[in-house]
Design a protein around this motif. Structure first.
Motif, PDB file in Angstrom:
ATOM      1  N   ASN A 111       0.820  -1.216   0.000  1.00  0.00           N
ATOM      2  CA  ASN A 111       0.000   0.000   0.000  1.00  0.00           C
ATOM      3  C   ASN A 111       0.849   1.258   0.000  1.00  0.00           C
ATOM      4  OD1 ASN A 111      -2.583  -1.168  -0.083  1.00  0.00           O
ATOM      5  ND2 ASN A 111      -2.538  -1.601   2.104  1.00  0.00           N
ATOM      6  N   LEU A 112       2.005   1.201   0.694  1.00  0.00           N
ATOM      7  CA  LEU A 112       2.891   2.365   0.723  1.00  0.00           C
ATOM      8  C   LEU A 112       3.465   2.661  -0.660  1.00  0.00           C
ATOM      9  CD1 LEU A 112       4.232   4.477   2.588  1.00  0.00           C
ATOM     10  CD2 LEU A 112       6.101   2.852   2.926  1.00  0.00           C
ATOM     11  N   LEU A 113       3.649   1.613  -1.454  1.00  0.00           N
ATOM     12  CA  LEU A 113       4.246   1.783  -2.787  1.00  0.00           C
ATOM     13  C   LEU A 113       3.250   2.224  -3.856  1.00  0.00           C
ATOM     14  CD1 LEU A 113       6.649  -1.272  -3.184  1.00  0.00           C
ATOM     15  CD2 LEU A 113       7.292   1.130  -3.069  1.00  0.00           C
ATOM     16  N   LEU A 114       1.963   2.111  -3.568  1.00  0.00           N
ATOM     17  CA  LEU A 114       0.952   2.260  -4.615  1.00  0.00           C
ATOM     18  C   LEU A 114       1.087   3.556  -5.403  1.00  0.00           C
ATOM     19  CD1 LEU A 114      -2.312   0.810  -3.039  1.00  0.00           C
ATOM     20  CD2 LEU A 114      -1.046  -0.059  -5.004  1.00  0.00           C
ATOM     21  N   LYS A 115       1.149   4.674  -4.721  1.00  0.00           N
ATOM     22  CA  LYS A 115       1.168   5.967  -5.408  1.00  0.00           C
ATOM     23  C   LYS A 115       2.412   6.110  -6.281  1.00  0.00           C
ATOM     24  CE  LYS A 115      -0.110  10.169  -6.394  1.00  0.00           C
ATOM     25  NZ  LYS A 115      -1.222  10.393  -7.337  1.00  0.00           N
ATOM     26  N   THR A 116       3.567   5.685  -5.759  1.00  0.00           N
ATOM     27  CA  THR A 116       4.808   5.808  -6.528  1.00  0.00           C
ATOM     28  C   THR A 116       4.803   4.868  -7.720  1.00  0.00           C
ATOM     29  OG1 THR A 116       5.918   6.292  -4.433  1.00  0.00           O
ATOM     30  CG2 THR A 116       7.324   5.867  -6.331  1.00  0.00           C
ATOM     31  N   LEU A 117       4.224   3.678  -7.565  1.00  0.00           N
ATOM     32  CA  LEU A 117       4.125   2.748  -8.687  1.00  0.00           C
ATOM     33  C   LEU A 117       3.238   3.307  -9.793  1.00  0.00           C
ATOM     34  CD1 LEU A 117       3.699  -0.724  -6.938  1.00  0.00           C
ATOM     35  CD2 LEU A 117       5.603  -0.029  -8.385  1.00  0.00           C
ATOM     36  N   GLU A 118       2.205   4.031  -9.402  1.00  0.00           N
ATOM     37  CA  GLU A 118       1.283   4.578 -10.395  1.00  0.00           C
ATOM     38  C   GLU A 118       1.921   5.708 -11.189  1.00  0.00           C
ATOM     39  OE1 GLU A 118      -3.404   5.849 -10.615  1.00  0.00           O
ATOM     40  OE2 GLU A 118      -2.343   6.018  -8.708  1.00  0.00           O
ATOM     41  N   GLU A 119       2.711   6.545 -10.523  1.00  0.00           N
ATOM     42  CA  GLU A 119       3.351   7.680 -11.196  1.00  0.00           C
ATOM     43  C   GLU A 119       4.804   7.794 -10.727  1.00  0.00           C
ATOM     44  OE1 GLU A 119       1.159  11.281 -10.711  1.00  0.00           O
ATOM     45  OE2 GLU A 119      -0.771  10.351 -11.130  1.00  0.00           O
ATOM     46  N   PRO A 120       5.688   6.906 -11.193  1.00  0.00           N
ATOM     47  CA  PRO A 120       7.093   7.015 -10.787  1.00  0.00           C
ATOM     48  C   PRO A 120       7.694   8.326 -11.286  1.00  0.00           C
ATOM     49  CG  PRO A 120       6.630   4.899 -11.832  1.00  0.00           C
ATOM     50  CD  PRO A 120       5.450   5.773 -12.092  1.00  0.00           C
ATOM     51  N   PRO A 121       8.703   8.838 -10.585  1.00  0.00           N
ATOM     52  CA  PRO A 121       9.391  10.043 -11.060  1.00  0.00           C
ATOM     53  C   PRO A 121      10.002   9.799 -12.440  1.00  0.00           C
ATOM     54  CG  PRO A 121       9.983   9.557  -8.783  1.00  0.00           C
ATOM     55  CD  PRO A 121       9.221   8.373  -9.290  1.00  0.00           C
ATOM     56  N   PRO A 122      10.289  10.864 -13.193  1.00  0.00           N
ATOM     57  CA  PRO A 122      10.896  10.696 -14.524  1.00  0.00           C
ATOM     58  C   PRO A 122      12.187   9.871 -14.457  1.00  0.00           C
ATOM     59  CG  PRO A 122      10.204  12.971 -14.184  1.00  0.00           C
ATOM     60  CD  PRO A 122      10.031  12.280 -12.871  1.00  0.00           C
ATOM     61  N   ASP A 123      12.355   9.009 -15.435  1.00  0.00           N
ATOM     62  CA  ASP A 123      13.548   8.163 -15.570  1.00  0.00           C
ATOM     63  C   ASP A 123      13.737   7.179 -14.419  1.00  0.00           C
ATOM     64  OD1 ASP A 123      14.332   9.309 -18.034  1.00  0.00           O
ATOM     65  OD2 ASP A 123      15.194  11.016 -16.974  1.00  0.00           O
ATOM     66  N   THR A 124      12.683   6.929 -13.665  1.00  0.00           N
ATOM     67  CA  THR A 124      12.716   5.916 -12.594  1.00  0.00           C
ATOM     68  C   THR A 124      11.764   4.787 -12.961  1.00  0.00           C
ATOM     69  OG1 THR A 124      13.279   7.506 -10.857  1.00  0.00           O
ATOM     70  CG2 THR A 124      12.222   5.462 -10.158  1.00  0.00           C
ATOM     71  N   HIS A 125      12.228   3.564 -12.811  1.00  0.00           N
ATOM     72  CA  HIS A 125      11.430   2.401 -13.209  1.00  0.00           C
ATOM     73  C   HIS A 125      11.439   1.357 -12.093  1.00  0.00           C
ATOM     74  CE1 HIS A 125      11.352   3.890 -17.352  1.00  0.00           C
ATOM     75  NE2 HIS A 125      12.630   4.176 -17.161  1.00  0.00           N
ATOM     76  N   PHE A 126      10.259   0.901 -11.714  1.00  0.00           N
ATOM     77  CA  PHE A 126      10.106  -0.235 -10.807  1.00  0.00           C
ATOM     78  C   PHE A 126       9.981  -1.509 -11.640  1.00  0.00           C
ATOM     79  CE2 PHE A 126       8.868   3.148  -7.991  1.00  0.00           C
ATOM     80  CZ  PHE A 126       9.164   2.698  -6.717  1.00  0.00           C
ATOM     81  N   ILE A 127      10.668  -2.559 -11.211  1.00  0.00           N
ATOM     82  CA  ILE A 127      10.475  -3.886 -11.798  1.00  0.00           C
ATOM     83  C   ILE A 127      10.154  -4.846 -10.661  1.00  0.00           C
ATOM     84  CG2 ILE A 127      11.431  -5.756 -13.172  1.00  0.00           C
ATOM     85  CD1 ILE A 127      13.298  -3.827 -14.487  1.00  0.00           C
ATOM     86  N   LEU A 128       8.932  -5.343 -10.651  1.00  0.00           N
ATOM     87  CA  LEU A 128       8.507  -6.334  -9.675  1.00  0.00           C
ATOM     88  C   LEU A 128       8.619  -7.712 -10.318  1.00  0.00           C
ATOM     89  CD1 LEU A 128       7.180  -3.592  -8.787  1.00  0.00           C
ATOM     90  CD2 LEU A 128       5.369  -4.966  -7.737  1.00  0.00           C
TER      91      LEU A 128
END
Length: 337
Positions: A142-159
């Motif tokens: 739940n803490l990650l939800l907002k950042t996963l939806e709109e990561p900062p520019p040039d930042t990528h999450f890979i789950l």
């Protein structure tokens, strides 16, 4: 062009590279597919390519060596790794918020969300790799939800996960899913040979691995072998006290009991599926055990009760604290089938 030490998945790797170079890669990706087929290493290749002095993940330069080996750092200039920790084997909220390990010692100086918001090094993106993402605690997810939806520019999450169904739907909906297929038998065996395996073990190793590399470790392979033999013995009528010990969790294992129990239950489901295949005139997936399976398939047993017992046990593994009674109950369902 690609990491020479990484087998298979060429089409996916080519698409990811082309999209990255065109600036068209999504901010949050979900790598799914069977366990041990190289999903994590494909993710690491993206970060490794940017640190490589030749920009091609050559595997020879100092930049590549930073992203290689078993003792991989948790933080690199363009990469942050989040992994399950502790005996419970979960990704806790303090790992996401503060970056603390199980002894509450900082592994990196900032929490994940703050780290993601920093500017990446020149010529790089920022990659946040969540390994075994199905072990995210609900509060962590739940803490990650907002950042996963709109990561900062040039930042990528890979789950990365082999159990996407265990992730919150809200997490899955925010990520682009990249499905990975198993390696071909020849691809997987070529890696096994590089790791010292010999032709004598090839039939069983290939059958158990199903196109994956999770049994490169010999101890893990021998344990899986013993678990298949244990289930066959139980199907043949031997009591659990004689045949079931190989199915029980190892007390000194770093894995949680629930994770250790998953493998023998999944192996049982494969054996039961093979019995159904043989009855239908098809070849079993666990072909090295064909003789024993054919004898069992000829017996008039109902396969549904043990299948339902195994599936029910898998559903309740996280809440089950008594592995032996659970396995005995599944074993009894085999005796009564």
């Amino acid at each position: 062009m690609f990491a020479p030490d990484l087998a298979g998945h060429h089409a996916i790797r080519q698409r990811l590279l082309a999209r990255l170079q065109a600036g068209q890669i999504r901010g949050s990706l979900l790598f799914t597919g069977p366990e041990g087929i190289g999903k994590r290493r494909v993710a690491l290749e993206l970060a490794r390519r940017e640190l490589c002095f030749r920009r091609n993940a050559c595997g020879q330069c100092e930049g590549c060596r930073m992203v290689m080996g078993d003792d991989l750092p948790f933080e690199l200039p363009n990469l942050l790794r989040i992994v399950p920790e502790g005996k419970a084997g979960v990704i806790r909220i303090d790992q996401v918020r503060e970056g603390l390990d199980s002894d509450h010692q900082p592994r990196f100086s900032r929490g994940v969300i703050e780290w993601a918001s920093l500017s990446p090094p020149v010529g790089c993106h920022r990659w946040i790799l969540v390994e075994e993402a199905h072990r995210l605690h609900e509060n962590s997810a739940n803490l990650l939800l907002k950042t996963l939806e709109e990561p900062p520019p040039d930042t990528h999450f890979i789950l990365v996960t082999h159990r996407p169904e265990a992730l919150l739907q809200t997490i899955r909906s925010r990520c682009e899913r990249i499905p990975f297929a198993p390696l071909g038998p020849e691809e997987a065996w070529a890696v096994a040979v590089q790791n010292g395996w010999t032709e004598a073990d090839r039939p069983r190793w290939t059958a158990l691995g199903e196109g994956g590399l999770r049994f490169l470790d010999e101890a893990a392979f021998r344990r899986a072998e013993a678990q298949v033999e244990a289930w066959l013995a139980l199907l043949q009528g031997r009591p659990f006290s004689e045949a079931g010990q190989a199915l029980l969790p190892e007390k000194d294992s770093p894995l949680a009991q629930s994770e250790q129990l998953r493998q023998p239950l999944e192996l049982l489901l494969r054996l039961l599926a093979d019995l159904a295949r043989i009855r239908a005139g098809e070849a079993p997936g666990l072909d090295p055990w064909r003789a024993a399976l054919e004898d069992l398939a000829a017996q008039p047993r109902d396969l549904r009760p043990p299948q339902e017992a195994a599936l029910e046990s898998l559903r309740h593994l996280p809440r089950n604290l008594s592995p032996e009674p659970l396995l005995r109950e599944v074993g009894l369902s085999l005796q009564g089938a």
